[in-house]
Design an enzyme around this catalytic site. Structure first.
Site, PDB file in Angstrom:
ATOM      1  N   SER A  48      26.141 -78.150  21.515  1.00 55.41           N
ATOM      2  CA  SER A  48      25.067 -78.947  20.921  1.00 55.41           C
ATOM      3  C   SER A  48      25.587 -79.436  19.579  1.00 55.41           C
ATOM      4  O   SER A  48      26.006 -78.627  18.739  1.00 55.41           O
ATOM      5  CB  SER A  48      23.827 -78.068  20.736  1.00 55.41           C
ATOM      6  N   GLU A  49      25.611 -80.752  19.362  1.00 60.27           N
ATOM      7  CA  GLU A  49      26.373 -81.286  18.226  1.00 60.27           C
ATOM      8  C   GLU A  49      25.772 -80.947  16.864  1.00 60.27           C
ATOM      9  O   GLU A  49      26.396 -81.176  15.842  1.00 60.27           O
ATOM     10  CB  GLU A  49      26.607 -82.795  18.365  1.00 60.27           C
TER      11      GLU A  49
END
Lengths: 215, 228
Positions: A48-49
């Site tokens: 998840s960035e």
């Protein structure tokens, strides 16, 4: 328009692109659904960035932690073996080619693999978030989307009309109608999904298609 | 020992009209809640704000926007805020949209003494218009300049009195790079402990980057509550 059924079909097909041991980034929207279909036989780590490697399931009400979200700002949990890190580190993973597969949504894809998925001129500008970085980093970029727009117009075209997210970045396109590979020789139709014919896919695609479907 | 402010109001006292501020957070997670509220109360205006997002209509940086205190916003995603849309369309607010990884790296580079760098993100898109493109190993990259700020406002889980910081889970996000890129960095921590109480092997932001500290309770509003 894709129905819930065809969204599930697309997500299930996209899951087959993920190998055991892969590190995967799933974009916001339909790509997020892919997580629901990951085979229990595979160990897959979702990135998840916003700074999490190892997205777990959504929390129970008791488990909700406001400091633990995914890139869609939804509350999540961290899986066993997860790691937290800052945003620069996160995009080092992405740009540095460490992510095996990124599955993204799309508005338009060109025959050269250009992707437009962040902005419609004249409509409200929301921003590109991490999409422009993601399309340059992952080893395999898969776009999943409806085959045609709500007006029935092709979304796979010779050239994108919408502002680009990235040039020559897409490797595969999966829609409710079939699977298309982007190759140096152009677009190749590899799979036709139930309920559609090769001709129907050709007719609803705005670019030339080579046909390489195993019957 | 770093300055430990008694109140958020005291902490933001040196922040003046027209300054450039970096504000930590991704969505509403990891934002320095009380420092933002104090900026609203102070009424400081014409600010350039560097932050991944711009809050929501009634919380976080959205509050500064509502009072028209922001002149320019540098962000990657601003889709959660109606007032943002209105001010951007009317031209009241200048907006510089930056790919999220480029934004993070601009800030990291700013704090690390690197004036610019080449990245593939944005090549062939309008983001690269007017910027230098260079080919390395057969691939095109765009030159992006780094960012620094007059003040960085960050949010930590714990600080010690030297200014070492530890963040909580995904509330880390942009905070560590911003702490390094601010000329003056003020950290709002949920808890301030005596120096020596944090394990030196597990410090996220070393104290050298932090000039002032504020201990403050956090509301931690949730944007999208999602449960199983």
């Amino acid at each position: 328009m894709t129905t819930a059924n065809s969204r599930e079909l697309i997500a299930r097909r996209a899951e087959k692109e993920i190998a055991n041991g892969d590190y995967v980034n799933l974009g916001i929207g339909m790509p997020t659904l892919v997580a629901n279909y990951i085979s229990p036989d595979k160990t897959v780590v979702l990135q998840s960035e916003n700074g999490l490697l190892g997205i777990g399931p959504f929390p129970t009400e008791d488990e909700v932690d406001p400091d633990l979200i995914n890139a869609g700002k939804e509350t999540v949990t961290a899986s066993i073996g997860a790691a937290y890190f800052d945003s620069a580190e996160s995009f080092a993973m992405i740009r540095g080619g460490h992510i095996d597969v990124a599955i993204l949504g799309g508005m338009e894809v060109s025959e050269k693999g250009d992707l437009a998925n962040w902005m419609i001129p004249g409509k409200v500008i929301k921003g590109m978030g991490g999409a422009m970085d993601l399309v340059h980093g992952a080893k395999k970029i898969i776009v999943i989307m409806d085959h045609v727009s709500k007006k029935g117009e092709p979304k796979i075209k010779k050239q994108c009309d919408l502002p680009l997210t990235g040039k020559q970045v897409v490797n595969k396109i999966i829609t409710e109608r079939g699977l298309i590979e982007v190759t140096p020789d152009g677009l190749v139709l590899k799979e036709v999904f139930e309920g559609y014919t090769v001709q129907e896919i050709i007719d609803s695609t705005g670019a030339d298609l080579k046909i390489d479907v195993n019957a | 020992m770093k300055t430990i402010y008694k109140s958020a109001k005291e902490a933001v006292e040196p922040i003046q009209d027209g300054m450039t501020l970096m504000v930590g957070g991704f969505g509403l997670v990891g934002i320095p809640e009380q420092l933002i509220l104090a900026l609203v109360e102070k009424g400081v205006k014409d600010l350039t704000i560097i932050s991944n997002n711009c809050g929501i209509d009634d919380w976080g940086l959205g509050l500064l926007l509502k009072e028209k205190q922001i002149k320019k916003m540098i962000a990657s995603y601003v889709g959660e805020n109606k007032e943002f849309e209105r001010q951007a369309l009317s031209g009241e607010l200048e907006v510089e949209l930056t790919p999220q990884g480029t934004l993070a790296e601009k800030i990291r580079a700013g704090g690390a003494g690197i004036p610019a760098f080449f990245t593939p993100a944005g090549v062939g898109t309008e983001i690269a218009d007017g910027k230098e493109i260079r080919v390395f190993n057969g691939k095109e990259y765009v030159l992006e300049e780094s960012l620094t700020a007059d003040f960085s406002l960050v949010r930590a889980l714990k600080a010690d009195t030297f200014g070492n910081l530890v963040y909580n889970k995904t509330a880390m996000n942009f905070n560590p790079m911003m702490a390094a890129a601010g000329n003056v960095t003020i950290a709002e921590a949920e808890e301030i402990v005596e120096v020596g109480q944090l394990d030196p092997g597990f410090i996220h932001t070393p104290s050298i980057y932090v000039q002032g500290l504020l201990q403050a309770e956090q509301e931690k509003r949730i944007e999208r509550l999602t449960t199983r």
